[in-house]
Design a protein around this motif. Sequence first.
Motif, PDB file in Angstrom:
ATOM      1  N   GLY A   1       0.598  -1.203   0.084  1.00 52.12           N
ATOM      2  CA  GLY A   1       0.123  -0.021  -0.015  1.00 52.12           C
ATOM      3  C   GLY A   1       0.748   1.267   0.138  1.00 52.12           C
ATOM      4  N   CYS A   2       2.168   1.253  -0.284  1.00 53.50           N
ATOM      5  CA  CYS A   2       2.634   2.406  -0.437  1.00 53.50           C
ATOM      6  C   CYS A   2       2.641   3.009  -1.797  1.00 53.50           C
ATOM      7  CB  CYS A   2       4.140   2.010  -0.123  1.00 53.50           C
ATOM      8  SG  CYS A   2       4.601   1.437   1.627  1.00 53.50           S
ATOM      9  N   VAL A   3       1.630   3.689  -1.901  1.00 50.07           N
ATOM     10  CA  VAL A   3       1.558   4.153  -3.301  1.00 50.07           C
ATOM     11  C   VAL A   3       2.238   5.063  -4.025  1.00 50.07           C
ATOM     12  CG1 VAL A   3      -0.921   3.275  -2.793  1.00 50.07           C
ATOM     13  CG2 VAL A   3      -0.434   5.579  -2.450  1.00 50.07           C
ATOM     14  N   ASN A   4       3.135   5.748  -3.045  1.00 50.54           N
ATOM     15  CA  ASN A   4       3.930   6.832  -3.780  1.00 50.54           C
ATOM     16  C   ASN A   4       4.996   6.407  -4.012  1.00 50.54           C
ATOM     17  OD1 ASN A   4       1.997   8.990  -3.564  1.00 50.54           O
ATOM     18  ND2 ASN A   4       2.069   9.077  -1.419  1.00 50.54           N
ATOM     19  N   ILE A   5       5.425   5.191  -3.960  1.00 51.03           N
ATOM     20  CA  ILE A   5       6.798   4.617  -4.251  1.00 51.03           C
ATOM     21  C   ILE A   5       6.760   4.518  -5.848  1.00 51.03           C
ATOM     22  CG2 ILE A   5       8.339   2.528  -4.493  1.00 51.03           C
ATOM     23  CD1 ILE A   5       7.301   1.866  -1.838  1.00 51.03           C
ATOM     24  N   GLY A   6       7.782   5.181  -6.505  1.00 52.73           N
ATOM     25  CA  GLY A   6       7.871   5.582  -7.747  1.00 52.73           C
ATOM     26  C   GLY A   6       8.783   4.575  -8.526  1.00 52.73           C
ATOM     27  N   ALA A   7       9.667   3.885  -7.854  1.00 53.91           N
ATOM     28  CA  ALA A   7      10.612   2.840  -8.425  1.00 53.91           C
ATOM     29  C   ALA A   7      11.258   2.092  -7.372  1.00 53.91           C
ATOM     30  CB  ALA A   7      11.720   3.542  -8.904  1.00 53.91           C
ATOM     31  N   ILE A   8      11.285   0.533  -7.707  1.00 53.28           N
ATOM     32  CA  ILE A   8      11.831  -0.511  -6.753  1.00 53.28           C
ATOM     33  C   ILE A   8      12.862  -1.207  -7.363  1.00 53.28           C
ATOM     34  CG2 ILE A   8      11.332  -2.636  -5.582  1.00 53.28           C
ATOM     35  CD1 ILE A   8       8.312  -1.626  -5.485  1.00 53.28           C
ATOM     36  N   GLU A   9      14.180  -1.051  -6.710  1.00 53.33           N
ATOM     37  CA  GLU A   9      15.096  -1.985  -7.129  1.00 53.33           C
ATOM     38  C   GLU A   9      15.625  -2.938  -6.207  1.00 53.33           C
ATOM     39  OE1 GLU A   9      19.880  -1.965  -8.662  1.00 53.33           O
ATOM     40  OE2 GLU A   9      18.834  -0.110  -8.293  1.00 53.33           O
ATOM     41  N   ILE A  10      15.539  -4.191  -6.453  1.00 54.70           N
ATOM     42  CA  ILE A  10      15.656  -5.448  -5.626  1.00 54.70           C
ATOM     43  C   ILE A  10      17.154  -5.793  -5.450  1.00 54.70           C
ATOM     44  CG2 ILE A  10      15.210  -7.905  -4.956  1.00 54.70           C
ATOM     45  CD1 ILE A  10      12.662  -5.762  -4.778  1.00 54.70           C
ATOM     46  N   PRO A  11      17.796  -5.593  -4.607  1.00 54.87           N
ATOM     47  CA  PRO A  11      19.238  -5.905  -4.617  1.00 54.87           C
ATOM     48  C   PRO A  11      19.584  -7.410  -4.801  1.00 54.87           C
ATOM     49  CG  PRO A  11      18.624  -4.545  -2.416  1.00 54.87           C
ATOM     50  CD  PRO A  11      17.332  -5.058  -3.214  1.00 54.87           C
ATOM     51  N   ASN A  12      20.795  -7.877  -5.379  1.00 55.17           N
ATOM     52  CA  ASN A  12      20.981  -9.109  -5.691  1.00 55.17           C
ATOM     53  C   ASN A  12      21.398  -9.891  -4.705  1.00 55.17           C
ATOM     54  OD1 ASN A  12      23.736  -8.445  -4.824  1.00 55.17           O
ATOM     55  ND2 ASN A  12      24.485  -8.274  -7.292  1.00 55.17           N
ATOM     56  N   THR A  13      21.322  -9.404  -3.453  1.00 57.16           N
ATOM     57  CA  THR A  13      21.549 -10.065  -2.431  1.00 57.16           C
ATOM     58  C   THR A  13      20.513 -10.974  -1.423  1.00 57.16           C
ATOM     59  OG1 THR A  13      21.505  -8.375  -0.954  1.00 57.16           O
ATOM     60  CG2 THR A  13      23.920  -8.913  -1.473  1.00 57.16           C
ATOM     61  N   VAL A  14      19.167 -10.273  -2.015  1.00 57.03           N
ATOM     62  CA  VAL A  14      17.933 -10.827  -1.139  1.00 57.03           C
ATOM     63  C   VAL A  14      17.615 -11.972  -1.868  1.00 57.03           C
ATOM     64  CG1 VAL A  14      15.544 -10.348  -1.396  1.00 57.03           C
ATOM     65  CG2 VAL A  14      16.832  -8.331  -1.287  1.00 57.03           C
TER      66      VAL A  14
END
Length: 244
Positions: A20-33
Amino acid sequence: TRSVSAFLLNRSSDIRLFQGCVNIGAIEIPNTVEGIYRSAFEDTYMCKSLTFEAGGTELLSLGTAAFENNGHEGVLTLPSRVGSISYDGYIFEYCFGVTEYALNSDNVEGNKLSVEDGVLFYSENSNKCLVSYPDANPRTSYTIPSDVTKVFCNDGFCDAIHLETLNVAPANGVSIFFDGYSCTEMDNLSTLNLGGEGHIIIYWYAFRTAKSLKDVVIPENVEVRECNRRSDERFSRNAETDIV
């Protein structure tokens, strides 16, 4: 990055970290996850860019509704290091801007994802599952590969609004399961061609609200079953994804 990774790796069954964090404009998932669990990024529909950092060496688990209703637009490139996903589905449901799926070049041993013609698949124990057909793909006709054995519930072809014709023709010796809610809200689907030499099992609610569907011929190789959404009896479940 380290703190985000630690949260995502939490084995909680109901983490909903950024739901529900509707204002997040971009997400990058680190390669360590190594794990993105239940509803972690659900309803981030203003996020127009979802990326996964390349170069990961550990297998990744994807949980129920991990990216449901995310707003990514265009090709969604996933890491080729996914070792398990939740059979509850929803992972990419309502991702209305995705035109096709692709995989990066990680190629970690044990990866179970594959992409054919922009469609996302997951293979386990000789079973090939169609996880997600991209909602915004402009094709009007699609033929499911003859070796597919399962179409995921609450994802699959859900909201594939441009598809008008779906062809199903499993090969001899192949049984394909359409889980409940696997093909809902296909607003423009008017032709469903069922055939092939294999076995087609359709669970209740699979094609619910296909409003444009007019005529369907049910051949002898089709079976309709009652269900609680998914065909669990045919697919072993990974203990790690059972908790998501």
